[in-house]
Scaffold this active site. Structure first.
Site, PDB file in Angstrom:
ATOM      1  N   ASP A   1       0.850  -1.187   0.000  1.00 46.23           N
ATOM      2  CA  ASP A   1       0.000   0.000   0.000  1.00 46.23           C
ATOM      3  C   ASP A   1       0.892   1.245   0.000  1.00 46.23           C
ATOM      4  OD1 ASP A   1      -2.967   0.997   0.654  1.00 46.23           O
ATOM      5  OD2 ASP A   1      -1.545   2.209   1.813  1.00 46.23           O
TER       6      ASP A   1
ATOM      7  N   ASN B   1      -2.509  12.754  -2.614  1.00 46.58           N
ATOM      8  CA  ASN B   1      -3.442  13.007  -3.718  1.00 46.58           C
ATOM      9  C   ASN B   1      -4.152  14.339  -3.544  1.00 46.58           C
ATOM     10  OD1 ASN B   1      -4.112  11.864  -6.157  1.00 46.58           O
ATOM     11  ND2 ASN B   1      -5.896  10.769  -5.371  1.00 46.58           N
TER      12      ASN B   1
ATOM     13  N   ASP C   1      -2.014   9.734 -10.126  1.00 43.51           N
ATOM     14  CA  ASP C   1      -1.905   8.705 -11.167  1.00 43.51           C
ATOM     15  C   ASP C   1      -0.455   8.468 -11.559  1.00 43.51           C
ATOM     16  OD1 ASP C   1      -4.632   8.475 -11.143  1.00 43.51           O
ATOM     17  OD2 ASP C   1      -4.968   9.669 -12.965  1.00 43.51           O
TER      18      ASP C   1
ATOM     19  N   GLU D   1      -4.817   2.374  -4.244  1.00 42.70           N
ATOM     20  CA  GLU D   1      -3.363   2.447  -4.084  1.00 42.70           C
ATOM     21  C   GLU D   1      -2.789   1.138  -3.551  1.00 42.70           C
ATOM     22  OE1 GLU D   1      -5.053   4.246  -0.219  1.00 42.70           O
ATOM     23  OE2 GLU D   1      -5.608   4.033  -2.332  1.00 42.70           O
TER      24      GLU D   1
END
Length: 406
Positions: free
Chosen positions: A265, A273, A282, A307
């Site tokens: 993770d 983000n 991304d 993620e």
């Protein structure tokens, strides 16, 4: 150089192999195609099935291409059922032109409005080709007469097979198809380009068995490419390019027992983000996927969702893979990712020209946490996955950027 393997694998090899194979068969068609003499009915079900499969998988370009091949074959094989005012060579040239446009066409749903618009586009292209080939204004023009004479003198071998308008149209169609095929190297584009090569060969060595063979080949290859494209869509993650969660489920079903499974993770991904935006997020996921996909020890990387990523090591226990996983963690943590700025120059500076400096540049480091578990006869896949997730949670509690074993 990274672009070359993709270009060769998905474009050049299929085009070269199928083109050479069809050319050889066409040269010896009397010996190789005799078995098709009494099987002129075969292209009808094959092309129909290919069109149906293409429509079910929403790949409209092949749906239209199969129908057009079906119309071409019917008009030549059974002119009483589908009379046509053009010669076979003119029909073949029309289909070549339409195919070059279909390569650029985007696959769309087969709704009535899309069917009508695409049908109008195809009819317009065919009508334009017919006008160019039969226009009295064009053929009577002194410039055309002089150009035609020079063409016959300079390229006599080509003039024996194609008139000047035909040669110009074929050159235009192939240039358009090759640009798209090389700019966007995909097997879908390659097959349509190969069909254009087959059509040119048929126009010069025309026979009904050869046309039937080409139609059968196109139908079979269409079904193959449609299924391959659908498999890629189902088992490849669109954003990162690595295997998807569905591929993980299928892969582990074939392993049965005794493999290590790793849950990974991205640390603090949500705050990252929110701070830099989804486009940069991304970028992070693609970078992480690229690093994970380099895993050694026979491991395979998958994107589990969001993620989260998963690694599977067949035949390995956690003690055997811990060093490999930790090396991956370290490579990701040390990777300096430059965030692309909005004012970044769109083009590279010319030789001797100073590059324009962005007003701000940002380099960030991303870390990941890993949890490792073991799947054996006593532990189901779901339980092993839950154990790996629990180990991942321990890695997060321990400060992140670490590896824990369940």
């Amino acid at each position: 150089m990274k672009y070359l393997p993709t270009l060769i694998n998905s474009t050049l090899l299929p085009v070269i192999a199928l083109s050479i194979g069809f050319t050889i068969i066409s040269l010896f068609q009397a010996e190789t195609l005799f078995w098709l003499q009494d099987k002129s009915w075969l292209p009808y079900p094959l092309l129909g099935i290919a069109a149906l499969i293409a429509s079910q998988f929403n790949q409209s370009r092949y749906f239209y291409a199969c129908l057009l091949w079906l119309l071409l074959f019917t008009s030549i094989d059974a002119p009483s059922l589908l009379p046509q005012p053009f010669s076979p060579n003119t029909l073949i040239l029309m289909l070549t032109g339409v195919t070059s446009v279909l390569i650029w066409h985007t696959d769309k749903s087969l709704r009535l409005s899309n069917l009508i618009l695409t049908s109008m586009l195809i009819a317009g292209i065919a009508a334009l080709i017919a006008w160019v080939l039969n226009s009295a204004v064009l053929t009577a023009n002194p410039v055309y007469q002089r150009s035609s004479h020079e063409y016959a003198v300079l390229l006599p071998w080509l003039a024996q097979h194609f008139s000047l308008p035909e040669a110009c149209l074929y050159a235009l169609f192939f240039a358009s198809a090759m640009v798209k095929t090389f700019v966007s190297p995909r097997l879908s584009h390659s097959l349509l380009a190969v069909s254009m090569v087959c059509l040119v060969i048929i126009s010069q060595r025309f026979s009904l068995p050869l046309l039937a063979f080409a139609a059968n080949l196109f139908a079979i290859m269409t079904v193959t490419v449609v299924l391959l494209n659908s498999h890629k869509m189902a088992f490849k993650d669109e954003l990162t390019g690595i295997a998807s969660r569905r591929a993980l489920m299928h892969f582990t079903q074939s392993l049965f027992n005794n493999y290590s499974i790793v849950m990974a993770d991205v640390d603090h991904f949500k705050s990252f983000n929110d701070k830099y935006g989804h486009d940069v997020g991304d970028q992070v996921l693609r970078m992480v996927a690229q690093q994970l996909n380099r895993v050694s020890q026979g491991g395979k990387a998958f994107r589990y969702g969001g993620e989260e990523f998963t690694l599977v090591f067949p035949g390995k226990n956690p003690e055997q893979v811990i060093e490999t996983v930790d090396a991956l963690r370290e490579s990701i943590a040390q990777y300096a990712m430059v965030i692309r700025q909005p004012d970044r120059p769109k083009r590279k500076p010319k030789a001797g020209q100073q590059p324009k400096q962005a007003t701000s540049s940002k380099t960030v480091h991303v870390t990941m946490s890993f949890g490792v578990a073991f799947k054996n006869k006593q532990v189901s896949f779901e339980s092993a996955l839950k154990q790996a997730d629990g180990a991942l949670y321990k890695a997060k509690k321990a400060g992140r950027n670490t590896v824990k074993i369940a």
